[in-house]
Design an enzyme around this catalytic site. Structure first.
Site, PDB file in Angstrom:
ATOM      1  N   GLY A 331     -23.601   6.123  27.774  1.00 49.49           N
ATOM      2  CA  GLY A 331     -23.395   6.998  28.917  1.00 49.49           C
ATOM      3  C   GLY A 331     -22.680   6.293  30.060  1.00 49.49           C
ATOM      4  N   SER A 332     -22.914   6.751  31.278  1.00 49.69           N
ATOM      5  CA  SER A 332     -22.084   6.364  32.420  1.00 49.69           C
ATOM      6  C   SER A 332     -22.208   4.921  32.870  1.00 49.69           C
ATOM      7  CB  SER A 332     -22.382   7.293  33.604  1.00 49.69           C
ATOM      8  OG  SER A 332     -21.885   8.590  33.334  1.00 49.69           O
ATOM      9  N   VAL A 333     -23.233   4.178  32.414  1.00 50.23           N
ATOM     10  CA  VAL A 333     -23.254   2.748  32.756  1.00 50.23           C
ATOM     11  C   VAL A 333     -22.049   2.047  32.138  1.00 50.23           C
ATOM     12  CG1 VAL A 333     -25.743   2.533  33.108  1.00 50.23           C
ATOM     13  CG2 VAL A 333     -24.798   2.286  30.816  1.00 50.23           C
ATOM     14  N   LYS A 335     -19.147   2.936  32.520  1.00 47.68           N
ATOM     15  CA  LYS A 335     -18.063   2.996  33.507  1.00 47.68           C
ATOM     16  C   LYS A 335     -17.909   1.685  34.280  1.00 47.68           C
ATOM     17  CE  LYS A 335     -18.543   7.994  33.983  1.00 47.68           C
ATOM     18  NZ  LYS A 335     -19.223   9.084  34.715  1.00 47.68           N
TER      19      LYS A 335
END
Length: 727
Positions: A331-333, A335
């Protein structure tokens, strides 16, 4: 007139000849038999063998008693010196019930009073007195002895001694080698367990060696396992040693001792915090890793589901070490890494803008978590707002080749090589443009928690990527030689300037009220860099992702202090079944207290130190001399008793300890209960060992209360309950 006798006829010549032949045959047979016997004796005398059996060797075996000298499996220590795993013994209780069993003086060696025996045993075994009576009174009269099922196995030394003190005729114990894990639930899947090679022979295999079957115990089994020795002595028919007999001894070689990077204080704190979340919100899975950003040393690591290594309770729920054996979409980690690639490759213009909300690639629509978006916004808000659409645009600016180059630089799709068994490499999809875009915000890519920690270290450590490390050193107790495991840099995927830029953006995540998604993780007075994540979970039945407010993998990564990160903390939580609070609130209940504690350790320089001292020999010294000797090497003495002379000490002479660790000294006076407030569980176990008292614990962490008052006289019959609580 005298009668004339009839004339005797002479023997038939043929008959006479037959008798002679038979006689010759018999004589020849007898001579041959005795000849064979003589030859046989001659052969035996010369060769010393009968039917290939060496008579001298067999005689030596009959009159030689051989004893196995048991090797000790290596002890595993935490970085602060606390014992994590060590050799021990457990016991199986059995009862002799056949009345023919008596000693040489006729004293009964069988159960003489069934009622009394059942009543006493019911106090220590998880069986009622009536159940025990059923065992002691079987229907068959031919049975010599009985056991008590699972309740009579794996009895610890303290319980065994209490039963033995009752002096019940006919009650005996059989010792079995075992592994002691004094901390219970403590990085259980990381440490692992060791058990007998053949569990089916557990009841009879007293000399068998333990084998690691999980975690560190498995990975380093060859190092930890010792080599049994033996001792031979000549005896008579009754087993007594013969005078002036030669004793042949082959010493046992103990296994290597290991010191891990894990700090037991931080680990216990993490276990308590995670269990609180597990009990309250019931997630299907959780992972948490705390790492030294500069060295890669793992200071604490845990997962849920987990198990109690001392009792094996809960092991059936999860056998895998999910920190290295489970790959998932982060997921967004993710990024954090894709933004680092964009900045490092020169494609980041923080003031350029894009239209948020949605973007279409290859016929697929990718949306922000806020479906309506935030309108036209600058790229410097991509990370704080956690915008999927913005990250897709940035990935397109980099291009396929550049993004894949950075994925390889961060070692995505590769094992970290950490010293844990079963590590998987993960993978990512990169054939289509939509797959490439998805990887930039943590979908279409599978990683392990340990892989992410390794990659995060590059951002926290000025571009230098450190391999996660769980073992600090290995010491051979037979030679005294120590092998140290040094920090290992595995790459420099980004520059120091890039790392600083990304850290500044992560600061905004936690500090900017208007656009930051990580405000829940703020810690007053602490300079934090944070990134949150909410990853969709693939539907195991196929056809896309699961739906529902709780069907996500929620996560957070934090680095502190952001100006020069010393620590990285990464937590994931999968599908909380009782989601009565926002995900960030739940994760913050672990993140904030643990990060606060490790930062306070860092200020005092006490976290994960590896400087050691050697325990001096203070036995037979006065208490004043002993205190001075310990102070000189930086150890903390705990005097037990009213005497003026030290008669016993723990740890033993030569034991390697960390500076500031507690040493327990027993004096020649009456043993007095000390005030154990602030003592660790390991220190209290030393007290129990050196005094013989029985100690039970409630809670975990450090002592805050004790059932026996300080300065009270204690004996081997004393029982003390100590209440523990995390600091």
């Amino acid at each position: 007139m005298k009668q004339k006798q009839p004339e005797r006829k002479s023997t038939n010549p043929k008959t006479r000849r037959n008798r002679q032949i038979v006689g010759i045959i018999l004589l020849t047979t007898v001579l041959l038999f005795f000849g064979l016997v003589v030859f046989r004796f001659f052969y035996i005398t010369v060769s010393g063998q009968v039917d290939g059996v060496n008579l001298a060797a067999k005689t030596r075996r009959i009159y030689t008693q051989e004893t196995v000298l048991k090797a000790k499996r290596g002890t595993i220590y935490a970085s602060n010196g606390d014992v994590i795993a060590e050799d021990s013994s457990v016991y199986t209780i059995f009862a002799v019930i056949n009345h023919r069993n008596v000693d040489l003086k006729g004293k009964p060696l069988y159960v003489t009073n069934v009622d009394k025996t059942a009543q006493v045993l019911s106090q220590y075994l998880s069986l009622s007195a009536d159940q025990i009576k059923n065992y002691l009174q079987p229907t068959s009269k031919k049975i010599n002895q009985v056991e008590f099922g699972p309740a009579g196995k794996n009895i610890d030394l303290a319980t065994k001694n209490k039963i033995a003190d009752a002096k019940l005729p006919g009650i005996f114990f059989r010792a079995q080698p075992a592994r002691l894990y004094p901390n219970g639930t403590f990085a259980s899947h990381v440490i692992g367990i060791a058990q007998l090679k053949d569990p089916s022979k557990e009841e009879t295999d007293q000399n068998g060696q333990l084998t690691g079957v999980m975690g560190i115990e498995k990975q380093f089994n060859a190092m930890l396992t010792g080599v049994n020795g033996r001792q031979q002595v000549q005896t008579d028919l009754y087993g007594y040693e013969l005078p002036q007999s030669k004793v042949i001894t082959k010493k046992a070689k103990d296994g290597d001792n290991m010191t891990l990077t894990i700090d037991s204080r931080l680990q216990n704190n993490l276990e308590t915090l995670m269990q609180g979340v597990q009990d309250k919100y019931q997630p299907l899975g959780m992972n948490a890793i705390l790492m030294n950003a500069k060295t890669g040393a793992i200071l604490a690591a845990s997962q849920r589901p987990t198990f109690d290594a001392s009792t094996k309770k809960g092991m059936a729920a999860m056998w895998r070490d999910t920190l290295v054996e489970d790959a998932y979409e982060p997921g967004s980690v993710m990024k954090v890494l894709s933004m680092a690639a964009v900045v490092d490759s020169g494609h980041y213009n923080p003031n350029a803008t894009y239209q948020s909300g949605a973007v279409t690639l290859d016929g697929s629509t990718i949306r922000d978590w806020n479906y309506s978006g935030w309108g036209t916004i600058p790229f410097n808000q991509v990370l704080p707002r956690s915008s999927n659409v913005g990250m897709v645009h940035l990935e397109e600016l980099m291009g396929k080749a550049t993004w894949q180059k950075y994925l390889n630089r961060f070692h995505m799709g590769e094992k970290t090589g950490i010293s844990l068994p079963g590590e998987v490499s993960g993978s990512y999809q990169f054939k289509q443009a939509v797959d490439q875009a998805n990887t930039s915000f943590g979908q279409a890519i599978n990683v392990t928690a340990m892989q992410m920690m390794q990659a995060f270290s590059a951002v926290a450590n000025g571009g230098k990527m450190m391999q996660p490390q769980i073992v600090s050193r290995v010491t051979n107790p037979n030679t005294g030689k120590t092998k140290k495991y040094r920090p290992h840099q595995v790459g420099t995927p980004i520059t120091a300037a890039t790392a600083a830029n990304v850290l500044d953006q992560m600061r905004t995540v936690v500090n900017n009220k208007e656009i930051g998604t990580g405000m829940a993780y703020q810690i007053p007075g602490v300079d934090l860099a944070v990134k949150t994540g909410t990853a969709q979970i693939a539907d195991p039945k196929g056809g896309g992702y699961l739906t529902g407010n709780n069907n996500y993998l929620f996560s957070v990564v934090g680095m502190a202090p952001a100006s020069n990160p010393q620590y990285i903390l990464y937590i994931t939580m999968k599908q909380p079944q009782k989601m009565t609070a926002p995900a960030e609130t739940i994760l913050a209940s672990i993140f904030k207290p643990l990060m606060t504690r490790v930062i306070s350790y860092g200020k005092t320089g006490s976290a994960a130190t590896t400087d050691t001292v050697s325990m001096p020999d203070v036995t037979n010294q006065s208490t004043a001399e002993a205190k001075a000797a310990l102070a000189n090497v930086g150890l903390n003495p705990a005097i037990i008793g009213s005497g003026t002379k030290v008669v016993q000490q723990l740890p033993r002479t030569g034991t390697k300890l960390l500076s500031g660790q507690r040493a327990v000294l027993l004096t020649n006076g009456a043993a007095l209960m000390p005030n154990v407030t602030g003592w660790s569980k390991n220190d209290i176990l030393k007290l129990a060992e050196i005094t013989g008292i029985h100690v039970s614990f409630t809670g975990s962490g450090y002592a805050i209360a004790q059932s026996v008052a300080a300065n009270s006289v204690i004996t081997t019959a004393s029982t003390v309950t100590v209440t523990l609580k995390p600091r």
